[in-house]
Enzyme design. Structure first.
Site, PDB file in Angstrom:
ATOM      1  N   LYS A  23       0.822  -1.220   0.000  1.00 11.13           N
ATOM      2  CA  LYS A  23       0.000   0.000   0.000  1.00 11.13           C
ATOM      3  C   LYS A  23       0.855   1.270   0.000  1.00 11.13           C
ATOM      4  O   LYS A  23       0.621   2.171  -0.781  1.00 11.13           O
ATOM      5  CB  LYS A  23      -0.890   0.076   1.253  1.00 11.13           C
ATOM      6  N   ARG A  49      -9.551   1.755   9.657  1.00 17.31           N
ATOM      7  CA  ARG A  49      -9.072   0.424  10.009  1.00 17.31           C
ATOM      8  C   ARG A  49     -10.096  -0.327  10.856  1.00 17.31           C
ATOM      9  O   ARG A  49      -9.859  -1.477  11.194  1.00 17.31           O
ATOM     10  CB  ARG A  49      -7.802   0.561  10.821  1.00 17.31           C
ATOM     11  N   ARG A  67      11.081  -5.627   4.756  1.00 19.48           N
ATOM     12  CA  ARG A  67      10.762  -4.205   4.615  1.00 19.48           C
ATOM     13  C   ARG A  67      11.713  -3.343   5.450  1.00 19.48           C
ATOM     14  O   ARG A  67      11.980  -3.639   6.607  1.00 19.48           O
ATOM     15  CB  ARG A  67       9.328  -3.964   5.055  1.00 19.48           C
ATOM     16  N   ARG A  71      11.448  -1.017  10.657  1.00 22.56           N
ATOM     17  CA  ARG A  71      10.475  -0.338  11.512  1.00 22.56           C
ATOM     18  C   ARG A  71      10.382  -1.029  12.863  1.00 22.56           C
ATOM     19  O   ARG A  71      10.453  -2.250  12.933  1.00 22.56           O
ATOM     20  CB  ARG A  71       9.098  -0.353  10.839  1.00 22.56           C
ATOM     21  N   ARG A 103      -0.527  -7.614  14.118  1.00 23.95           N
ATOM     22  CA  ARG A 103      -1.171  -6.653  13.212  1.00 23.95           C
ATOM     23  C   ARG A 103      -1.975  -7.370  12.137  1.00 23.95           C
ATOM     24  O   ARG A 103      -3.038  -6.915  11.728  1.00 23.95           O
ATOM     25  CB  ARG A 103      -0.129  -5.730  12.589  1.00 23.95           C
TER      26      ARG A 103
HETATM   27  P1  AMP Z   1       0.797   1.527   9.170  1.00 24.20           P
HETATM   28  O1  AMP Z   1       1.959   2.377   8.787  1.00 24.20           O
HETATM   29  O2  AMP Z   1      -0.451   1.836   8.386  1.00 24.20           O
HETATM   30  O3  AMP Z   1       1.145   0.056   9.184  1.00 24.20           O
HETATM   31  O4  AMP Z   1       0.429   1.919  10.683  1.00 24.20           O
HETATM   32  C1  AMP Z   1       1.367   1.715  11.723  1.00 24.20           C
HETATM   33  C2  AMP Z   1       0.654   1.696  13.058  1.00 24.20           C
HETATM   34  O5  AMP Z   1       0.004   2.966  13.291  1.00 24.20           O
HETATM   35  C3  AMP Z   1      -0.457   0.666  13.211  1.00 24.20           C
HETATM   36  O6  AMP Z   1       0.022  -0.620  13.546  1.00 24.20           O
HETATM   37  C4  AMP Z   1      -1.278   1.285  14.336  1.00 24.20           C
HETATM   38  O7  AMP Z   1      -0.637   1.126  15.591  1.00 24.20           O
HETATM   39  C5  AMP Z   1      -1.226   2.769  13.996  1.00 24.20           C
HETATM   40  N1  AMP Z   1      -2.314   3.179  13.087  1.00 24.20           N
HETATM   41  C6  AMP Z   1      -2.198   3.681  11.830  1.00 24.20           C
HETATM   42  N2  AMP Z   1      -3.402   3.953  11.305  1.00 24.20           N
HETATM   43  C7  AMP Z   1      -4.317   3.615  12.250  1.00 24.20           C
HETATM   44  C8  AMP Z   1      -5.744   3.631  12.319  1.00 24.20           C
HETATM   45  N3  AMP Z   1      -6.476   4.052  11.269  1.00 24.20           N
HETATM   46  N4  AMP Z   1      -6.329   3.198  13.444  1.00 24.20           N
HETATM   47  C9  AMP Z   1      -5.613   2.770  14.508  1.00 24.20           C
HETATM   48  N5  AMP Z   1      -4.279   2.708  14.525  1.00 24.20           N
HETATM   49  C10 AMP Z   1      -3.621   3.131  13.399  1.00 24.20           C
END
Ligand code: AMP
Length: 220
Positions: free
Chosen positions: A17, A93, A130, A162, A173
């Site tokens: 994504k 989400r 990654r 990360r 996740r």
């Molecule tokens: P991502 O970069 O999209 O994988 O997001 C990294 C982390 O940010 C996730 O594992 C959550 O802890 C938090 N996060 C990002 N977007 C959301 C969301 N829409 N709702 C809740 N937590 C989020």
């Protein structure tokens, strides 16, 4: 661009994504709004929001809906997003977030939801390879033959794994995605805005499919 495109990108962690949203945003001239990146930036800057969410991110848990909704509402209300539209990456989400987004976007509704489809077994491998720039968040793939020290091509800062890409946090996740985010596919298919795009293949192949899907939207 005839209309503004307001797009949501759904898909498992590791489906590509982030990489594809950056390319689509550049190609179509719309802002890429990554909620994960907004939170990581807040953590880097050590803001009150950053301090309140750091542990949650590191554990691979979800940040509470209320905070996420207010962050996104503020961001999509900014001039660039109001005028050109946006690509939302990582939000919504949960069904609660999607319902709030329905309200917030009543006047300028979401016109396409893309499900970038890659099965769980296949994303695990991608996630362990990654890497990301510690400063700007640009994504990279480790090959085992990487520069040391590894510097970001865009900003020169270190490229690292990360903090939430540990095996335990990845697995958690992905469970959360199946439990909380996959139901959004039904939410959006009921609204007839859902398009499923196959996320398998090289980044160029996947980008070509996504570009066609978005061009289809603009011709509607
Ligand atoms: P991502 O970069 O999209 O994988 O997001 C990294 C982390 O940010 C996730 O594992 C959550 O802890 C938090 N996060 C990002 N977007 C959301 C969301 N829409 N709702 C809740 N937590 C989020």
């Amino acid at each position: 661009m005839p209309h503004s495109a307001r797009i949501i990108m759904l898909g498992r962690q590791g489906a590509g994504k982030g990489t594809q949203c950056v390319r689509l945003a550049e190609h179509f001239g719309v802002p890429h709004i990554s909620t994960g990146e907004m939170l990581r930036a807040a953590i880097r800057k050590d803001t009150p929001v950053g301090r309140s969410v750091k542990k949650v991110l590191d554990a691979g848990e979800l940040v509470n809906d209320e905070l996420m909704i207010s962050l996104v509402q503020g961001r999509i209300g900014e001039d660039d997003a109001r005028i050109s539209g946006y690509i939302l990456d990582g939000f919504p989400r949960t069904v609660g977030q999607a319902q709030s987004l329905d309200h917030i976007t009543e006047v300028r509704p979401i016109n396409m939801v893309i499900d970038l489809d890659v099965k769980r077994e296949l994303v695990l491998e991608r996630l362990s390879a990654r890497r990301a720039c510690e400063q700007c968040g640009a994504n990279y793939v480790a090959t085992g033959n990487d520069p040391n020290p590894w510097k970001c091509e865009k900003c020169g800062s270190p490229v690292v794994q990360r903090a939430d890409d540990t095996p335990a946090a990845i697995s958690h996740r992905l469970d959360l995605y199946d439990a909380m985010t996959a139901p959004l596919i039904d939410h959006y298919s009921a609204k007839s805005v859902l398009v499923t795009v196959d996320g398998l293949g090289t980044p160029d192949e996947v980008f070509a499919r996504l570009r066609l899907a978005v061009e289809g939207l603009q011709e509607r």
